[in-house]
Design a protein around this motif. Sequence first.
Motif, PDB file in Angstrom:
ATOM      1  N   LEU A 108      38.191  30.396  40.183  1.00  0.00           N
ATOM      2  CA  LEU A 108      37.842  31.131  41.406  1.00  0.00           C
ATOM      3  C   LEU A 108      38.452  32.533  41.414  1.00  0.00           C
ATOM      4  CD1 LEU A 108      38.241  28.300  44.071  1.00  0.00           C
ATOM      5  CD2 LEU A 108      36.105  29.235  43.147  1.00  0.00           C
ATOM      6  N   ARG A 109      39.721  32.625  41.045  1.00  0.00           N
ATOM      7  CA  ARG A 109      40.391  33.936  41.027  1.00  0.00           C
ATOM      8  C   ARG A 109      39.791  34.863  39.977  1.00  0.00           C
ATOM      9  NH1 ARG A 109      45.556  30.829  41.553  1.00  0.00           N
ATOM     10  NH2 ARG A 109      46.015  30.885  43.776  1.00  0.00           N
ATOM     11  N   ALA A 110      39.539  34.318  38.783  1.00  0.00           N
ATOM     12  CA  ALA A 110      38.961  35.143  37.709  1.00  0.00           C
ATOM     13  C   ALA A 110      37.594  35.674  38.140  1.00  0.00           C
ATOM     14  CB  ALA A 110      38.848  34.339  36.419  1.00  0.00           C
ATOM     15  N   HIS A 111      36.790  34.831  38.751  1.00  0.00           N
ATOM     16  CA  HIS A 111      35.468  35.252  39.225  1.00  0.00           C
ATOM     17  C   HIS A 111      35.607  36.333  40.288  1.00  0.00           C
ATOM     18  CE1 HIS A 111      31.904  35.000  41.867  1.00  0.00           C
ATOM     19  NE2 HIS A 111      31.277  34.967  40.701  1.00  0.00           N
ATOM     20  N   ARG A 112      36.463  36.083  41.279  1.00  0.00           N
ATOM     21  CA  ARG A 112      36.660  37.063  42.350  1.00  0.00           C
ATOM     22  C   ARG A 112      37.126  38.409  41.789  1.00  0.00           C
ATOM     23  NH1 ARG A 112      41.787  35.932  45.278  1.00  0.00           N
ATOM     24  NH2 ARG A 112      42.488  36.936  43.374  1.00  0.00           N
ATOM     25  N   ASP A 113      38.125  38.378  40.940  1.00  0.00           N
ATOM     26  CA  ASP A 113      38.683  39.625  40.408  1.00  0.00           C
ATOM     27  C   ASP A 113      37.661  40.390  39.574  1.00  0.00           C
ATOM     28  OD1 ASP A 113      41.009  38.869  41.674  1.00  0.00           O
ATOM     29  OD2 ASP A 113      42.077  38.348  39.823  1.00  0.00           O
ATOM     30  N   LEU A 114      36.900  39.672  38.762  1.00  0.00           N
ATOM     31  CA  LEU A 114      35.897  40.335  37.930  1.00  0.00           C
ATOM     32  C   LEU A 114      34.773  40.918  38.781  1.00  0.00           C
ATOM     33  CD1 LEU A 114      35.024  41.153  35.112  1.00  0.00           C
ATOM     34  CD2 LEU A 114      33.870  38.938  34.909  1.00  0.00           C
ATOM     35  N   VAL A 115      34.327  40.194  39.792  1.00  0.00           N
ATOM     36  CA  VAL A 115      33.262  40.694  40.668  1.00  0.00           C
ATOM     37  C   VAL A 115      33.730  41.951  41.400  1.00  0.00           C
ATOM     38  CG1 VAL A 115      31.970  40.167  42.787  1.00  0.00           C
ATOM     39  CG2 VAL A 115      32.016  38.514  40.910  1.00  0.00           C
ATOM     40  N   VAL A 116      34.939  41.916  41.931  1.00  0.00           N
ATOM     41  CA  VAL A 116      35.471  43.094  42.634  1.00  0.00           C
ATOM     42  C   VAL A 116      35.575  44.284  41.684  1.00  0.00           C
ATOM     43  CG1 VAL A 116      37.555  44.050  43.742  1.00  0.00           C
ATOM     44  CG2 VAL A 116      36.673  41.813  44.446  1.00  0.00           C
TER      45      VAL A 116
END
Length: 164
Positions: free
Chosen positions: A33-41
């Motif tokens: 979840l964090r990796a996805h959020r950080d990459l999207v941002v």
Amino acid sequence: MQLDCATLLRVKRTQQGEDRLSEDEIAAWKGMLRAHRDLVVSLDTQLEREHSLPLSSYEVLMVLADSPGGRARMGELADQLLLSRSGLTRLVDRLVRQGWVERKPCEDDARGLYAAITRSGRTKLKKARPAHLDGVREGFLSKLSDSDLEALSSTWKRLNRAGT
């Protein structure tokens, strides 16, 4: 008798019960979840800064460009992008105003509409694609070894086949 990692994990899960996740399971879930959020941002910020193009708009243009005839039915597009139909409608409205997408009637369904990428939309996508690819490579792929990449690729394929 030797147990493989998958068997040990199943045993560990069974012993803990279904009301909680193990530390490794929590780390895997929250890490994804964090990796996805950080990459999207990061990708959204980069595309906005360099091309005045939000990531969600880039994704619409990319899906349309890769679709047969450069078009897709609105419902199919919403499903591919994991957006609600109303959310996609608002996004496509913005892209139409910018001249990057146009709506076209469906020949076989008078009520249906296609979203179709325009020449201007293809130009915008072509200019933004290198920044997007660089962002994916730098923010995600460069952090994986070849074996990590193979394992993740295999895992996502398996999960997607299972309908998750």
